[in-house]
Motif scaffolding. Sequence first.
Motif, PDB file in Angstrom:
ATOM      1  N   GLY A   1       1.870   9.146  -6.045  1.00 48.50           N
ATOM      2  CA  GLY A   1       2.285  10.534  -5.835  1.00 48.50           C
ATOM      3  C   GLY A   1       3.286  10.986  -6.886  1.00 48.50           C
ATOM      4  O   GLY A   1       3.225  12.122  -7.375  1.00 48.50           O
ATOM      5  N   LEU A   2       4.199  10.109  -7.264  1.00 48.81           N
ATOM      6  CA  LEU A   2       5.154  10.448  -8.326  1.00 48.81           C
ATOM      7  C   LEU A   2       4.467  10.536  -9.683  1.00 48.81           C
ATOM      8  O   LEU A   2       4.805  11.388 -10.502  1.00 48.81           O
ATOM      9  N   PHE A   3       3.511   9.657  -9.918  1.00 44.02           N
ATOM     10  CA  PHE A   3       2.799   9.648 -11.193  1.00 44.02           C
ATOM     11  C   PHE A   3       1.967  10.913 -11.379  1.00 44.02           C
ATOM     12  O   PHE A   3       1.888  11.462 -12.469  1.00 44.02           O
ATOM     13  N   THR A   4       1.346  11.391 -10.325  1.00 43.38           N
ATOM     14  CA  THR A   4       0.469  12.557 -10.428  1.00 43.38           C
ATOM     15  C   THR A   4       1.157  13.845  -9.983  1.00 43.38           C
ATOM     16  O   THR A   4       0.486  14.849  -9.764  1.00 43.38           O
TER      17      THR A   4
ATOM     18  N   TYR B   1       0.832  -1.212   0.000  1.00 41.90           N
ATOM     19  CA  TYR B   1       0.000   0.000   0.000  1.00 41.90           C
ATOM     20  C   TYR B   1       0.864   1.259   0.000  1.00 41.90           C
ATOM     21  O   TYR B   1       0.612   2.200  -0.760  1.00 41.90           O
ATOM     22  N   LEU B   2       1.904   1.275   0.837  1.00 44.07           N
ATOM     23  CA  LEU B   2       2.753   2.465   0.909  1.00 44.07           C
ATOM     24  C   LEU B   2       3.549   2.668  -0.376  1.00 44.07           C
ATOM     25  O   LEU B   2       3.727   3.818  -0.827  1.00 44.07           O
ATOM     26  N   LEU B   3       4.026   1.589  -0.991  1.00 40.28           N
ATOM     27  CA  LEU B   3       4.705   1.724  -2.272  1.00 40.28           C
ATOM     28  C   LEU B   3       3.761   2.245  -3.349  1.00 40.28           C
ATOM     29  O   LEU B   3       4.153   3.049  -4.197  1.00 40.28           O
ATOM     30  N   PHE B   4       2.524   1.781  -3.316  1.00 37.43           N
ATOM     31  CA  PHE B   4       1.535   2.300  -4.258  1.00 37.43           C
ATOM     32  C   PHE B   4       1.313   3.790  -4.047  1.00 37.43           C
ATOM     33  O   PHE B   4       1.222   4.553  -5.015  1.00 37.43           O
ATOM     34  N   GLN B   5       1.218   4.216  -2.800  1.00 32.53           N
ATOM     35  CA  GLN B   5       1.003   5.635  -2.517  1.00 32.53           C
ATOM     36  C   GLN B   5       2.166   6.492  -3.020  1.00 32.53           C
ATOM     37  O   GLN B   5       1.960   7.575  -3.576  1.00 32.53           O
ATOM     38  N   VAL B   6       3.398   6.009  -2.822  1.00 28.59           N
ATOM     39  CA  VAL B   6       4.567   6.747  -3.316  1.00 28.59           C
ATOM     40  C   VAL B   6       4.542   6.802  -4.839  1.00 28.59           C
ATOM     41  O   VAL B   6       4.770   7.852  -5.450  1.00 28.59           O
ATOM     42  N   GLY B   7       4.275   5.661  -5.467  1.00 24.30           N
ATOM     43  CA  GLY B   7       4.216   5.627  -6.930  1.00 24.30           C
ATOM     44  C   GLY B   7       3.123   6.514  -7.486  1.00 24.30           C
ATOM     45  O   GLY B   7       3.328   7.223  -8.475  1.00 24.30           O
TER      46      GLY B   7
ATOM     47  N   ASP C   1       0.554  16.986 -11.964  1.00 28.80           N
ATOM     48  CA  ASP C   1      -0.815  17.485 -11.914  1.00 28.80           C
ATOM     49  C   ASP C   1      -0.977  18.609 -10.902  1.00 28.80           C
ATOM     50  O   ASP C   1      -2.024  19.230 -10.838  1.00 28.80           O
ATOM     51  N   THR C   2       0.045  18.866 -10.120  1.00 26.81           N
ATOM     52  CA  THR C   2      -0.003  19.943  -9.132  1.00 26.81           C
ATOM     53  C   THR C   2       1.080  20.966  -9.481  1.00 26.81           C
ATOM     54  O   THR C   2       2.187  20.910  -8.949  1.00 26.81           O
ATOM     55  N   PRO C   3       0.790  21.886 -10.366  1.00 24.49           N
ATOM     56  CA  PRO C   3       1.813  22.819 -10.836  1.00 24.49           C
ATOM     57  C   PRO C   3       2.351  23.718  -9.720  1.00 24.49           C
ATOM     58  O   PRO C   3       3.526  24.088  -9.739  1.00 24.49           O
ATOM     59  N   LYS C   4       1.524  24.053  -8.745  1.00 20.86           N
ATOM     60  CA  LYS C   4       1.998  24.918  -7.671  1.00 20.86           C
ATOM     61  C   LYS C   4       3.092  24.215  -6.853  1.00 20.86           C
ATOM     62  O   LYS C   4       4.125  24.810  -6.540  1.00 20.86           O
ATOM     63  N   ALA C   5       2.879  22.946  -6.513  1.00 18.20           N
ATOM     64  CA  ALA C   5       3.892  22.190  -5.777  1.00 18.20           C
ATOM     65  C   ALA C   5       5.142  22.000  -6.620  1.00 18.20           C
ATOM     66  O   ALA C   5       6.259  22.044  -6.101  1.00 18.20           O
ATOM     67  N   HIS C   6       4.959  21.820  -7.910  1.00 16.36           N
ATOM     68  CA  HIS C   6       6.097  21.668  -8.816  1.00 16.36           C
ATOM     69  C   HIS C   6       6.947  22.942  -8.829  1.00 16.36           C
ATOM     70  O   HIS C   6       8.174  22.887  -8.748  1.00 16.36           O
ATOM     71  N   GLU C   7       6.290  24.075  -8.915  1.00 12.49           N
ATOM     72  CA  GLU C   7       7.013  25.355  -8.910  1.00 12.49           C
ATOM     73  C   GLU C   7       7.703  25.596  -7.567  1.00 12.49           C
ATOM     74  O   GLU C   7       8.828  26.096  -7.518  1.00 12.49           O
ATOM     75  N   GLU C   8       7.035  25.242  -6.466  1.00 10.69           N
ATOM     76  CA  GLU C   8       7.652  25.398  -5.143  1.00 10.69           C
ATOM     77  C   GLU C   8       8.902  24.537  -5.018  1.00 10.69           C
ATOM     78  O   GLU C   8       9.921  24.980  -4.483  1.00 10.69           O
ATOM     79  N   LEU C   9       8.839  23.326  -5.531  1.00  8.07           N
ATOM     80  CA  LEU C   9       9.994  22.441  -5.476  1.00  8.07           C
ATOM     81  C   LEU C   9      11.144  22.996  -6.313  1.00  8.07           C
ATOM     82  O   LEU C   9      12.305  22.975  -5.879  1.00  8.07           O
ATOM     83  N   LEU C  10      10.848  23.514  -7.482  1.00  7.14           N
ATOM     84  CA  LEU C  10      11.895  24.107  -8.319  1.00  7.14           C
ATOM     85  C   LEU C  10      12.518  25.326  -7.643  1.00  7.14           C
ATOM     86  O   LEU C  10      13.742  25.531  -7.715  1.00  7.14           O
TER      87      LEU C  10
END
Length: 96
Positions: free
Chosen positions: A62-65, A54-60, A68-77
């Motif tokens: 989260g990486l797959f989607t 279950y936890l591996l699925f959740q990590v995968g 889909d969250t451009p704001k988090a992507h920009e914050e990470l950059l």
Amino acid sequence: MTRASRFAGVAGCVLVVYLLFLFEILRVPFIPQDVSRAILPTLPWWVLVGTGAYLLFQVGWGLFTFNDTPKAHEELLMDIKTAKDYLSQRGVSIDS
């Protein structure tokens, strides 16, 4: 009550019930005794494997989607750029 204390309380109750069934102090309802003797010793391993899957699925997922969250992507950059600037000011060489 914190989430950790709730988890500890529920996990403790489940553990007590499991041990009562495992040591045959209580009988497992609706299951024959020979079947419960075969299943109960392996149950913790199945819970561990199921939780890990279950936890591996959740990590995968989260990486797959992630895109889909451009704001988090920009914050990470921005965090990466800030860390690179901070390290370069301190004399640490960065390969990119």
